[in-house]
Scaffold this active site. Structure first.
Site, PDB file in Angstrom:
ATOM      1  N   SER A 230       0.847  -1.192   0.000  1.00  0.00           N
ATOM      2  CA  SER A 230       0.000   0.000   0.000  1.00  0.00           C
ATOM      3  C   SER A 230       0.882   1.241   0.000  1.00  0.00           C
ATOM      4  CB  SER A 230      -0.933  -0.009   1.214  1.00  0.00           C
ATOM      5  OG  SER A 230      -0.216  -0.167   2.419  1.00  0.00           O
TER       6      SER A 230
ATOM      7  N   GLU B 291       0.963   5.567   0.862  1.00  0.00           N
ATOM      8  CA  GLU B 291       0.327   6.628   1.643  1.00  0.00           C
ATOM      9  C   GLU B 291       0.577   7.994   1.012  1.00  0.00           C
ATOM     10  OE1 GLU B 291       0.425   6.330   5.940  1.00  0.00           O
ATOM     11  OE2 GLU B 291       1.180   8.391   6.039  1.00  0.00           O
TER      12      GLU B 291
ATOM     13  N   ASP C 266      -2.461  13.753  16.490  1.00  0.00           N
ATOM     14  CA  ASP C 266      -1.755  14.734  17.315  1.00  0.00           C
ATOM     15  C   ASP C 266      -2.636  15.956  17.517  1.00  0.00           C
ATOM     16  OD1 ASP C 266       0.606  13.174  17.356  1.00  0.00           O
ATOM     17  OD2 ASP C 266       1.081  13.887  15.336  1.00  0.00           O
TER      18      ASP C 266
ATOM     19  N   PHE D 134      11.282  14.718  11.127  1.00  0.00           N
ATOM     20  CA  PHE D 134      10.178  13.769  11.311  1.00  0.00           C
ATOM     21  C   PHE D 134      10.518  12.777  12.424  1.00  0.00           C
ATOM     22  CE2 PHE D 134       8.514  13.902   6.634  1.00  0.00           C
ATOM     23  CZ  PHE D 134       7.914  15.122   6.887  1.00  0.00           C
TER      24      PHE D 134
ATOM     25  N   HIS E 244       4.035  -1.053   3.620  1.00  0.00           N
ATOM     26  CA  HIS E 244       3.258   0.174   3.444  1.00  0.00           C
ATOM     27  C   HIS E 244       4.266   1.303   3.235  1.00  0.00           C
ATOM     28  CE1 HIS E 244      -0.052   3.053   4.089  1.00  0.00           C
ATOM     29  NE2 HIS E 244       0.785   3.751   4.841  1.00  0.00           N
TER      30      HIS E 244
END
Length: 278
Positions: free
Chosen positions: A9, A11, A102, A209, A259
């Site tokens: 998959s 994103e 968040d 990140f 993913h």
């Protein structure tokens, strides 16, 4: 299982501008040729991208591809979440990535949910088995977790609430994933847990990140990347080698699929795909 038969998959995040949407369409067109199981679309802090998430998801659906919107519950009421669920049902969307999310910086707002397991339980309570629900997993532990055991207990609560599968936070240490899966086996958790894979596009961005989400960057990799500085060609070449080796090891070790966090780009993912023989 043959690695080609596993579930993959991709994103995306909802673009903020018309130009960003055009670029995403181009990336999606290229990535669709790889025949992923689904494309997921992120949901901004506190629901800040709610409309753009839906718009992106509907575009994907209209192209005959499966889409899975993210749904974060922090700073949302039960009524707000129910409206979104009904909206997704009305468009034939049957796949959701359920997250706590968040809290937007400096914002305090009403919320009926404190944790993702409460969101999963609410979705099941309101919609039964209509949705396939994916949740997050943290092989290197959530940055807010008070302990490793508390973090795993939190994951198990999401599974017990009705999650069908999980996607991990990205990592660069395959052993963290394998040890997490050993814990799952010991706890009789049988849902598939798909490793989240973050290709290295920009090391400065990746460092930011990672500091926020608790993903470890191995010291040797950080030092090597810092040596390259602004030499993006070298950064990406080493990044491709590192991530290809990571994915190879994960698939060889029994991961049920992968993913990919695309950052709305197709080129690096396509190269990885070729290297992995997918």
């Amino acid at each position: 299982m043959d690695r080609k038969q596993r579930i993959y998959s991709f994103e995306f995040f909802p673009p903020k501008t018309p130009e960003g949407m055009v670029k995403l369409r181009e990336a999606r067109k290229q990535l669709a040729q790889l025949h992923p199981k689904f494309f997921s679309v992120t949901f901004g802090a506190g629901g800040s991208t709610r409309d753009r998430t839906l718009e992106t998801v509907l575009e994907i659906q209209a192209e005959g591809l499966e889409s899975a919107p993210h749904l974060s519950c922090i700073s949302s009421t039960r009524e707000e979440i129910l409206v979104i669920l009904e909206q997704y049902k009305s468009h034939g969307i049957r796949h959701i990535v359920a997250l706590r999310g968040d809290l937007p910086s400096g914002e305090m707002s009403a919320s009926d949910f404190r944790h993702a397991n409460e969101l999963v339980a609410f979705i099941r309570e309101q919609t039964g088995d209509y949705f396939e629900i994916e949740v997050a997993a943290y092989p290197e532990f959530h940055p807010e977790a008070p302990s490793a055991q508390a973090d795993f207990d939190n994951f198990k609560r999401k599974v017990d609430a009705g999650a069908n599968a999980a996607i991990t936070q990205y990592f660069y240490n395959a052993d963290a994933y394998f040890r997490f899966m050993e814990e799952c086996d010991a706890a009789s958790i049988a849902i598939p847990v798909y490793p989240g894979v973050m290709p290295i596009y920009n090391f400065a961005q990746l460092s930011r990140f990672s500091a926020g989400c608790g993903a470890e960057i191995p010291r040797w990799l950080r030092m090597r990347m810092q040596d390259y500085g602004d030499d993006l060609v070298s950064v990406r070449a080493l990044g491709l080698d590192v991530v290809t080796e990571l994915c190879d090891r994960l698939l060889a070790g029994g991961a049920p699929g992968l993913h990919f966090y695309t950052m709305n780009q197709a080129g690096t993912i396509s190269t990885l795909w070729q290297r992995l023989g997918l």
